[in-house]
Design an enzyme around this catalytic site. Structure first.
Site, PDB file in Angstrom:
ATOM      1  N   GLN B 131       2.021  -2.892  -3.832  1.00 12.96           N
ATOM      2  CA  GLN B 131       1.714  -4.126  -3.103  1.00 12.96           C
ATOM      3  C   GLN B 131       0.222  -4.163  -2.837  1.00 12.96           C
ATOM      4  OE1 GLN B 131       3.443  -3.937   0.775  1.00 12.96           O
ATOM      5  NE2 GLN B 131       2.384  -5.749   1.507  1.00 12.96           N
ATOM      6  N   GLY B 132      -0.471  -5.217  -3.247  1.00  9.18           N
ATOM      7  CA  GLY B 132      -1.923  -5.299  -3.080  1.00  9.18           C
ATOM      8  C   GLY B 132      -2.311  -6.402  -2.131  1.00  9.18           C
ATOM      9  N   SER B 134      -4.025  -5.651   1.575  1.00  7.40           N
ATOM     10  CA  SER B 134      -5.199  -5.324   2.398  1.00  7.40           C
ATOM     11  C   SER B 134      -6.447  -5.107   1.564  1.00  7.40           C
ATOM     12  CB  SER B 134      -4.953  -4.048   3.194  1.00  7.40           C
ATOM     13  OG  SER B 134      -3.894  -4.223   4.082  1.00  7.40           O
ATOM     14  N   SER B 166       0.146   0.917  -1.515  1.00  9.46           N
ATOM     15  CA  SER B 166       1.122   2.011  -1.557  1.00  9.46           C
ATOM     16  C   SER B 166       1.664   2.180  -2.969  1.00  9.46           C
ATOM     17  CB  SER B 166       2.258   1.762  -0.573  1.00  9.46           C
ATOM     18  OG  SER B 166       2.600   0.412  -0.557  1.00  9.46           O
ATOM     19  N   GLU B 249       9.554  -7.130   4.559  1.00  5.32           N
ATOM     20  CA  GLU B 249       9.183  -5.740   4.791  1.00  5.32           C
ATOM     21  C   GLU B 249       9.692  -5.309   6.162  1.00  5.32           C
ATOM     22  OE1 GLU B 249       5.254  -2.880   4.464  1.00  5.32           O
ATOM     23  OE2 GLU B 249       4.938  -5.036   4.591  1.00  5.32           O
ATOM     24  N   GLU B 382      -1.854  -3.387  18.133  1.00  5.58           N
ATOM     25  CA  GLU B 382      -2.593  -4.424  18.862  1.00  5.58           C
ATOM     26  C   GLU B 382      -2.222  -5.808  18.329  1.00  5.58           C
ATOM     27  OE1 GLU B 382      -3.978  -1.575  17.708  1.00  5.58           O
ATOM     28  OE2 GLU B 382      -4.217  -0.670  19.682  1.00  5.58           O
TER      29      GLU B 382
END
Lengths: 376, 398, 376, 398
Positions: B131-132, B134, B166, B249, B382
């Site tokens: 998965q691309g 970030s 990942s 996810e 956060e």
């Protein structure tokens, strides 16, 4: 009342910072930490040249005759850069113990060599039980003729793999005694251990029928308990100073990152959640520092509250260090979770420092007993 | 309110349990047994073989519709599936991104051709996906991503860098978010591409994390040509697909996670029973008992929150408020459990795997370090707390 | 698997909320809480009329025959408004205990009267030691002829000052026995106690040579321990439901205030520190609710994990309630610290609920023992 | 670094100790002994008498310059003064706002006439002062205050409302912040007035706080006429005076606070020794020991932080970073100590003063409730944390 460093101490602080941060920053020494000895030899030479090794040793034995506060100044700076090497073991654990309780002969033999960088020592304490209470120790020295025969296995002996001598806390009957053992003596086997904190080296040390002479007893036979108490107090303070320095450095990295990293069009440091996190961090860092220095002073002056305040410093600073490094990783996000970024080295060191020489619960109990004793 | 299986659920449970009894691998496994690590040839092969077996049994993706090789399992059946997998100590599937993310995205948004081409090899584990999303400057603020794709003729030309990818080092394909309209508002100019990682111009660099492992990668795209038919959904409509994917996810992972933290809890209790502390079992130390009890209680509460959330999803199609803080809850709880486990063994707890003195093959040292990533990856704590405050509680945006 | 209220339960919830919030909101009942009885008499009548008093009692004794989950629904709503009165003591402590363990005669005598609002009961447990462990109790019933003579003093007996009968946990030799004592019997002295939680009334109850017949034994002589265990589990769940309701109400007040209160030109709810506080609050509130309802269901079904899950619910919900009310005061600033604002009533109630029927540490220990027992 | 008294400090200590030995009141005191409450005629008279005695001995305001009736004591001497007052269990002064705030403000910014008129009665306790800063819509954001003062001839006419006015019900005068230029930026249009609370148009309403006491008041001003000569400093320059005043408040209070939390700690230990828990003293319970030790350690650390801060102030005129979070540190620590004390007695810990079963005359019930105010009054913990982040750490304003 004056809770500040002297001008000389401030100069020492500055020179230590510039030496370590410029010549031996964590970014370069982390490679050395993976070497055979675990530290760069030139760092050790530099420490000797700067007089750090004999800083708190008596002038009569080649030291500078300064106090524990001065030592704390240097230790704090080492904590900032996770300086590797046998400084803590040689100076704090071995040198000060001999200076405090050793015979004139032992002092004469070892202290000048420690001060000059010519000899390294360490202290062997904890055993397989993992407990720091002297009562749990089983390593024993049996009297045989005019000698002692030492048997047992010690763990987490810091930098034993490069030590010339090892102070060993052992049972002599019901009492405890500290022995000075030559690291090369027959029957002494030093085996490096792996630990999570890659910036510090420890070993397993086996003593198998090691013969020790009566002149190798530190202090008197059976007087090991109070000597060990002193070792523990000094170790607490030294580690607290290191931890305060490390936590301070981590806080600085975090502030820097919080100012520079932009998400959603603003530096993340402008968000209140980050502000409050940083605010809690500085509270803990500064408090750890206060405790480290107060307890350093108490040790230096032989104040009656030494045990109590040393344990406060260790317990507080290690929880602070753990929390601050954990928060710093969180604040840095992904980058803080990488191997490359040095934050995790601090995070690992914090956990090791928390558990080594007794965890916070152990020290809170030790502290409370000292308080109760002095109240009684 | 009822926490027992319905007859249908009981039937489903019996079926998977029986299949696992016959098929789950027994004996010693390659690699770190407790990490489920895919690092190393042996370990990768072991997991690929297991996925093939699941595929052949029809268990590779129970949640997918039957027509695409799944079982059309209800959410409750998925829970049961994960529970039984855990009960049998079955290995996880190797192609989790493919099955949990890419498959559902294609089933929902893909062309018929894309479905035909990709779904079967995803199931069988023959085509591993990553998965691309970030990028170095697009973490919490994912929509500010800057990897560009420009349509030239019938190909997109992709340039840029992804990070925290990942399975990057073992994957064949990647689900990629790219910017296709730099002039549009940031959420509106993003598209979703399927990219073959073996294409010229792709460079994959393992990203070593603080544990020392490299679960993730950095992936660089230098004029990589991607056929136009690999666009998923409409051009510039990738953000909504990404959000749906992240939802998948979170939803899918939540069920498996609960099983994992129950295993951590159970190992923690085992460790406490075996560990001596001040001359008696740590299990008899009143202070440690309180901490263990606290962990135990919170693991149960996480489960109950999960049950409530599942019930809500089944009834209304979306979770209630108790579903919104699940990640914060388990990640912080897991950090506390890992820490408690380390502390139980005192300084010996810090001996990592490889040393004969290590506790439980080093799983706690690893887990202590690894757990710090959980509160960062997939949306930091956060960000999660902001989302709860704004979307669930309706507090005004800052 | 289905973790949701049924349609009937949702209707009950709505009707309870509208009744309590509209007719008996905390803003008006706090005055009644200072009255002689501590609650408005019309509230009690209303509860009887709505069937709440017999909700979970068997139909054969005038109840509605519903379960503990239904009861939890009503208790949660009462928690929202800090509804004062002897509902908890009469229904949860006395009524369900008789329904569970009472003789046919006891049930016939008291359950229909409880269901109709015609009788009130309570349960006397804790003594001067403050401990909730049955082993610590000293109140004792001595056999004398065919009777028992009861002596001892109980504290924190909820709404004993309006009770018609008191279930008393007492020692009979080594074992424990529960006795049903007429509140007007000679030798029974009820004295109201002051407590920090002004929305709930408790009394000291002295038993001085109180004669009790064998027909007043609940269950069998010596069977007090398991009965008390059931009382404790049900008290835990009922209090957890109340606490979840109270915490939810406090969260709602906080969100409302955070949206309305403007400082530095923005609603304070737009600041991240407030957002994260609220986010932590909802996590705790919803988790407390999950635990309350799961444990209510377990009690209703007689599930084997009753003890364990009831203690989880009590321990978790009371810490959550305490934290949420504390944070709510902080979030409200000055106004939250005033007597006039109802927040402090919730804050007081939270602390009382935390310590009454065992503090969180007690329940964590109870929980862990139950887990160990079921694992063994 | 040295924590012993210098010879001068030792001399000062001996002097105040000796004076207190001779003069500090002995025997039972009116009012709640542990609250230092001024509520009730008896209690007020007792405290006024004590202040008069301090005044006559020259000890009423050791920090003030000698020319105004103080001793010109150094900061270290002030610390010693507070330590010795605590050691002798001496009552606090009644006119704390007058001495700690109003006096220094007048000495720094007042006219000669104001000094002549007000300083002496402040010292003697004949003129009790209160502070009128906060308003219903100006709490954390104090500078947004809206109480108006309009100059008409030689008088200001004041209209508006103050809230959380301490000592309002017993005070004679108030130090008031008012808006004198509504068109200026909010920090620039504020002035500082001295107002006689006996003036026509002043209404004082006690503000009952959650403890049930009324330490504070709401004060309403309805066309109250204040002579022009009661303006302190320049017109519209009140904000800088207010800030200086709040600084005084924090500096002066910090020293006294440390003494107070040490007393709380000591009472907490006493209570633990007396309390039975599971058949033995609470002092033998390992779990409680940990909590007590934690409190003990933090009280010492607060003291050391205070010492560092004092040293820094003496040397550089301002505290270092360790001085910036003092309030957050002690208020949160105190809340934990109060809570632990309550918990020690179990449910009996909740019996308030007045009931024969109460623990330590109800001080813990009172303290538990009262301590919630500490993290709000004088700047909430949230505001304190913002200040540290922005002013000490230099993080950008939100």
């Amino acid at each position: 009342m004056n809770f500040d460093l002297s001008d000389e101490q401030k100069m020492l602080q500055e020179s230590a910072r510039s030496c370590l941060a410029k010549e031996f920053p964590v970014t370069t020494t982390r490679k050395a930490a993976e070497s055979l000895t675990g530290y760069p030899e030139e760092l050790w030479k530099k420490m000797a040249d700067l007089g750090w090794l004999g800083l708190a040793l008596p002038e009569s034995y080649g030291g500078l005759g300064l106090g524990f506060v001065d030592l704390a100044v240097v230790l704090e700076e080492m904590g900032r850069e996770l300086t590797p090497g046998p400084f803590f073991s040689t100076v704090v654990l071995a040198g000060l113990t001999l200076a405090d309780a050793g015979s004139a002969e032992q002092k004469k033999l070892w202290l000048p060599r420690i001060a000059s960088g010519g000899a390294k020592g360490t202290f062997a304490w904890v055993e397989r039980s993992g407990e720091w209470d002297g009562g749990a120790l089983v390593t024993a020295a049996r009297r045989a003729g005019g000698k002692y025969v030492l048997n047992g296995t010690k763990y987490f002996v810091t930098y034993a793999h490069v030590a010339d001598f090892i102070l060993c806390l052992a049972r002599t009957g019901k009492a405890l005694t500290v022995f000075l053992v030559d690291a090369k003596a027959p029957g002494v086997k030093v085996e490096p251990m792996a630990i999570m904190d890659s910036s510090r080296r420890v070993s397993k040390v086996e003593f198998r029928n090691v013969a020790v002479g009566p002149r190798d007893v530190v202090g008197k036979p059976g007087a090991g308990a109070p000597i060990a108490e002193g070792v523990l107090s000094r170790a607490c303070v030294a580690m607290a100073a290191e931890m305060a320095g490390g936590a301070q450095r981590v806080l600085e990295m975090s502030i820097e990152y919080a100012k520079a990293r932009v998400q959603f069009g603003k530096p993340i440091g402008s968000y209140q959640a980050i502000k409050h996190k940083c605010s809690n961090m500085i509270l803990e860092v500064e408090s750890a520092r206060s405790a480290a220095y107060y307890s350093a002073w108490a040790n230096q002056e032989g104040s009656p509250d030494v045990v109590e305040v040393s344990s406060i410093a260790k317990a507080y600073a290690s929880e602070a260090y753990r929390k601050v490094t954990g928060e710093a990783i969180q604040l840095h996000g992904g980058i803080g979770f990488t191997w490359e970024h040095p934050l995790h080295l601090y995070f690992r060191r914090a956990k090791f420092s928390e558990l080594m020489f007794g965890d916070p619960a152990f020290h809170r109990e030790r502290m409370l007993r000292a308080v109760e004793k002095s109240a009684a | 309110m009822d926490f027992k299986d319905t007859p249908e659920e009981a039937k489903f449970r019996a079926e998977i349990r029986e299949w696992l009894r016959k098929n789950a691998p027994k004996g010693k496994r390659p690699g770190g047994a407790w990490t489920g690590s895919l690092i190393g040839e042996d370990s990768l092969k072991f997991h690929k073989d297991w996925q093939k077996k699941l595929y052949e049994g029809g268990w590779a993706a129970v949640a997918w519709p039957k027509e695409y090789g799944g079982r059309g399992a209800s959410l409750m059946e998925q829970v049961i599936f994960y529970e039984e997998m855990a009960r049998a100590c079955a290995p996880s599937v190797v192609n989790v991104i493919g099955i949990a993310l890419v498959g559902p995205v294609l089933i929902g948004h893909g062309t018929e051709e894309q479905k035909q081409r990709f779904l079967k090899p995803i199931l069988s584990g023959d085509m591993i996906w990553s998965q691309g999303f970030s990028e170095p400057n697009a973490g919490s603020d994912l929509a500010s991503l800057s990897t560009r794709a420009v349509l030239e003729g019938d190909h997109f030309v992709v340039n840029g860098q992804k990070v925290w990818t990942s399975f990057g080092t073992i994957a064949d394909w990647i689900l990629l978010l790219v910017r296709t309209d730099p002039s549009a508002p940031k959420h509106r100019g993003i598209s979703c591409l399927l990219v073959d990682l073996h294409s010229p111009g792709v460079t994959i660099r393992p990203l070593v994390q603080m544990t020392g492992d490299a679960e993730f990668s950095e992936v660089f795209f230098d004029n990589v040509r991607v056929p136009q038919q690999n666009l998923v959904g409409a051009l510039n409509d990738g953000w909504s697909i990404a959000i749906a994917t992240l939802m998948h996810e979170r939803g899918g992972v939540a069920v498996a996670i609960q099983v994992q933290i129950e295993q951590v809890l159970s190992s923690l209790f085992d460790l406490a029973r075996r560990t001596g502390k001040n001359g008696r079992s740590a299990m008899e130390d009143p202070r440690i008992r309180q901490e263990l009890a606290r962990c135990y209680a919170e693991v149960q509460i996480a489960r109950w929150n999960g049950y409530r959330s599942l019930t809500k999803i089944v009834k209304d199609g979306m979770p209630g408020p108790e579903g919104s803080f699940g990640k914060v809850f388990w990640t912080e709880l897991n950090q506390r459990m890992q820490e408690l486990a380390l502390n139980l063994s005192g300084v010996f707890g810090l001996v990592p795997s490889g040393d004969p003195l290590t506790v439980d093959s080093g799983r706690w040292v690893y887990g202590y370090l690894r757990s710090r990533g959980n509160t960062i990856e997939g949306g930091t704590s956060e960000i999660q707390r902001n989302i709860v405050a704004e979307r669930v509680l309706g507090l005004p945006k800052g």
